[in-house]
Design a protein around this motif. Structure first.
Motif, mmCIF file in Angstrom:
data_model
loop_
_atom_site.group_PDB
_atom_site.id
_atom_site.type_symbol
_atom_site.label_atom_id
_atom_site.label_comp_id
_atom_site.label_asym_id
_atom_site.label_seq_id
_atom_site.Cartn_x
_atom_site.Cartn_y
_atom_site.Cartn_z
ATOM 1 N N ASP A 1 1.613 15.389 -60.156
ATOM 2 C CA ASP A 1 2.872 14.819 -59.653
ATOM 3 C C ASP A 1 2.737 13.307 -59.554
ATOM 4 O OD1 ASP A 1 4.311 17.327 -59.079
ATOM 5 O OD2 ASP A 1 2.727 17.622 -57.598
ATOM 6 N N ILE A 2 1.538 12.870 -59.197
ATOM 7 C CA ILE A 2 1.287 11.436 -58.992
ATOM 8 C C ILE A 2 -0.116 11.105 -59.502
ATOM 9 C CG2 ILE A 2 0.873 9.654 -57.221
ATOM 10 C CD1 ILE A 2 2.951 11.293 -55.488
ATOM 11 N N ILE A 3 -0.241 9.946 -60.122
ATOM 12 C CA ILE A 3 -1.547 9.393 -60.481
ATOM 13 C C ILE A 3 -1.808 8.236 -59.519
ATOM 14 C CG2 ILE A 3 -2.911 8.225 -62.258
ATOM 15 C CD1 ILE A 3 -1.048 9.617 -64.315
ATOM 16 N N TYR A 4 -2.962 8.263 -58.862
ATOM 17 C CA TYR A 4 -3.297 7.237 -57.870
ATOM 18 C C TYR A 4 -4.586 6.546 -58.328
ATOM 19 C CZ TYR A 4 -3.552 5.218 -53.114
ATOM 20 O OH TYR A 4 -3.568 4.360 -52.025
ATOM 21 N N ALA A 5 -4.456 5.285 -58.738
ATOM 22 C CA ALA A 5 -5.593 4.512 -59.259
ATOM 23 C C ALA A 5 -6.164 3.604 -58.181
ATOM 24 C CB ALA A 5 -5.154 3.678 -60.456
ATOM 25 N N HIS A 6 -7.495 3.624 -58.039
ATOM 26 C CA HIS A 6 -8.173 2.871 -56.984
ATOM 27 C C HIS A 6 -9.076 1.797 -57.572
ATOM 28 C CE1 HIS A 6 -6.975 5.821 -53.872
ATOM 29 N NE2 HIS A 6 -7.063 6.675 -54.870
ATOM 30 N N SER A 7 -8.808 0.544 -57.224
ATOM 31 C CA SER A 7 -9.516 -0.670 -57.659
ATOM 32 C C SER A 7 -9.070 -1.091 -59.054
ATOM 33 C CB SER A 7 -11.045 -0.544 -57.573
ATOM 34 O OG SER A 7 -11.564 0.188 -58.650
ATOM 35 N N SER A 8 -9.402 -2.348 -59.423
ATOM 36 C CA SER A 8 -8.805 -2.977 -60.613
ATOM 37 C C SER A 8 -9.166 -2.295 -61.927
ATOM 38 C CB SER A 8 -9.160 -4.465 -60.667
ATOM 39 O OG SER A 8 -10.553 -4.638 -60.539
ATOM 40 N N LYS A 9 -10.426 -1.897 -62.129
ATOM 41 C CA LYS A 9 -10.812 -1.276 -63.406
ATOM 42 C C LYS A 9 -10.135 0.088 -63.566
ATOM 43 C CE LYS A 9 -13.151 -1.185 -67.316
ATOM 44 N NZ LYS A 9 -14.593 -1.299 -67.557
ATOM 45 N N ALA A 10 -10.176 0.897 -62.514
ATOM 46 C CA ALA A 10 -9.506 2.196 -62.559
ATOM 47 C C ALA A 10 -7.996 2.024 -62.674
ATOM 48 C CB ALA A 10 -9.848 3.000 -61.308
ATOM 49 N N GLY A 11 -7.489 0.938 -62.083
ATOM 50 C CA GLY A 11 -6.056 0.652 -62.196
ATOM 51 C C GLY A 11 -5.642 0.425 -63.627
ATOM 52 N N ALA A 12 -6.494 -0.286 -64.372
ATOM 53 C CA ALA A 12 -6.222 -0.508 -65.800
ATOM 54 C C ALA A 12 -6.340 0.797 -66.576
ATOM 55 C CB ALA A 12 -7.196 -1.547 -66.351
ATOM 56 N N PHE A 13 -7.413 1.557 -66.339
ATOM 57 C CA PHE A 13 -7.612 2.833 -67.029
ATOM 58 C C PHE A 13 -6.397 3.752 -66.867
ATOM 59 C CE2 PHE A 13 -12.522 2.669 -66.708
ATOM 60 C CZ PHE A 13 -12.641 2.271 -68.025
ATOM 61 N N ALA A 14 -5.989 3.948 -65.613
ATOM 62 C CA ALA A 14 -4.928 4.912 -65.319
ATOM 63 C C ALA A 14 -3.587 4.498 -65.911
ATOM 64 C CB ALA A 14 -4.811 5.093 -63.807
ATOM 65 N N ARG A 15 -3.259 3.224 -65.787
ATOM 66 C CA ARG A 15 -1.942 2.786 -66.255
ATOM 67 C C ARG A 15 -1.847 2.780 -67.778
ATOM 68 N NH1 ARG A 15 -0.998 -2.093 -61.947
ATOM 69 N NH2 ARG A 15 -3.252 -2.296 -62.200
ATOM 70 N N ILE A 16 -2.956 2.429 -68.452
ATOM 71 C CA ILE A 16 -2.947 2.465 -69.919
ATOM 72 C C ILE A 16 -2.912 3.913 -70.405
ATOM 73 C CG2 ILE A 16 -4.294 1.957 -71.997
ATOM 74 C CD1 ILE A 16 -5.337 -0.559 -70.480
#
Length: 371
Positions: A85-100
């Motif tokens: 239902d939701i993707i929750y990315a934690h910290s900048s590197k994971a934030g990039a991974f998840a959004r891409i």
């Protein structure tokens, strides 16, 4: 019975982020199906007990194109398969991974930087690069969680995104777990029973300024002969720190533990806890010190004054000012009643602001609001 909200958490950085997730999962498990995709740095066995599912991917902390592309492909497959239902990315590197990885899949995405990279002490060129990366990436998520008011103010100042996309949810600690933690025995660590223990918990890195702690220790030892210094953590500056300890002839009154699984067990034997960071998105160790009944001396930077009110529930000093840091510790050594007032006020503050249950409740409301 209403179906649980399925949240796919993506995390690369360990340390504070790992502790944050432990608390979040524990207090949200009744309403949320927490699935964790994490790096090899995480304790798989520990998270297997508190998450509904754990998937470990080998992730590089720095940019490594071939490795990063593999992670992106695998993560995209996981998202398609699990349909969160939701993707929750934690910290900048994971934030990039998840959004891409989610591009074109149109899932609801939350991003928590756990401290903006552009607030780190680094070159102006790097800071600008991080700002632009965050501004562009902000278009590809639905909400950005800031762990302190200072983090939200930074985002607004740098125009990272529109204000409505930002949500402040303070970091929280697991008070129940801290209360049942058994303190380390001083004898077990080679610390004299009558020692006045001054401690620091954190990575031995440029951010946490361990050299400032050692410089303050030298001055404290001159005024408090029975002072003992305890550094709980490890990091890339360990060799430099040990050299400085030896240079100041503090070896017999100094212990660096390396990484430990139970830092609060060490906090509970401290007489003063220090956090002398050069920059800080939150400083999870601060409410942990408070919960352990340890008075705080910390630097007056970024989010720290949001948590520690100078002279009320702790003491603040200038960045890199080891003279002032030493003076504050010496003051606490000499003034028991003032020290106790800080401890009492700190206890009230964590009960009203930094409980793990609060993080889980506010996160659940956020999930419901964007689902």
């Amino acid at each position: 019975m209403e179906r649980k909200i399925r949240v796919l958490h993506v995390a690369e950085a360990a340390g504070g982020v790992e502790r944050y997730l432990e608390t979040l999962f524990k207090y949200s498990k009744d309403k949320v199906e927490n699935i964790l995709v994490c790096s090899q740095k995480y304790d798989y066995e520990k998270f297997k007990k508190i998450a509904d599912r754990v998937i470990v991917l080998k992730m590089a902390h720095d940019i490594e194109p071939s490795s990063d592309i593999k992670v992106e492909r695998t993560l995209r497959r996981i998202i398609k398969q699990l349909k969160p239902d939701i993707i929750y990315a934690h910290s900048s590197k994971a934030g990039a991974f998840a959004r891409i990885a989610d591009l074109g899949l149109n899932n609801k995405v939350i991003y928590n930087p756990h401290g903006w990279a552009f607030n780190m002490q680094q070159s102006a060129k790097k800071k600008e690069m991080y700002k632009w990366v965050e501004k562009i990436s902000a278009h590809f998520c639905d909400k950005i969680v800031c762990i302190s008011d200072a983090e939200r103010e930074s985002a607004l100042r740098e125009k990272i995104c529109k204000p409505s996309k930002l949500q402040v949810i303070y970091n929280g600690i697991d008070l129940e777990e801290i209360e049942k933690t058994i303190p380390m025995r001083r004898a077990q660590l080679g610390i004299p029973e009558d020692a006045f223990v001054v401690g620091m918990v954190g990575r031995l890195s440029k951010q946490k300024a361990p050299d400032t702690f050692v410089k303050a220790a030298k001055l404290i030892k001159e005024k408090i002969p029975n002072a003992f210094f305890l550094m709980v953590g490890d990091g890339e500056l360990r060799d430099q720190v040990e050299d400085l300890v030896n240079q100041y002839d503090l070896g017999s009154s100094f212990l660096i533990t390396g990484w430990v699984d139970n830092p609060t067990a060490y906090m509970k034997i401290m007489d003063v806890g220090m956090l002398l960071s050069c920059w800080e998105g939150f400083g999870l160790v601060l409410p942990e010190y408070m919960a352990c009944g340890v008075p705080i001396v910390a630097t007056n930077v970024d989010a720290i004054p949001n948590i520690v009110k100078d002279g009320v529930n702790g003491m603040l000093v200038g960045k890199d000012d080891y003279h002032e840091a030493a003076d504050k510790v010496i003051f606490l050594y000499k003034h028991f009643k003032a020290k106790q007032r800080l401890i009492n006020a700190a206890n009230d503050r964590i009960m009203n602001n930094y409980r793990g249950e609060f993080v889980a409740e506010k996160s659940f409301k956020l999930y419901k609001g964007i689902k």
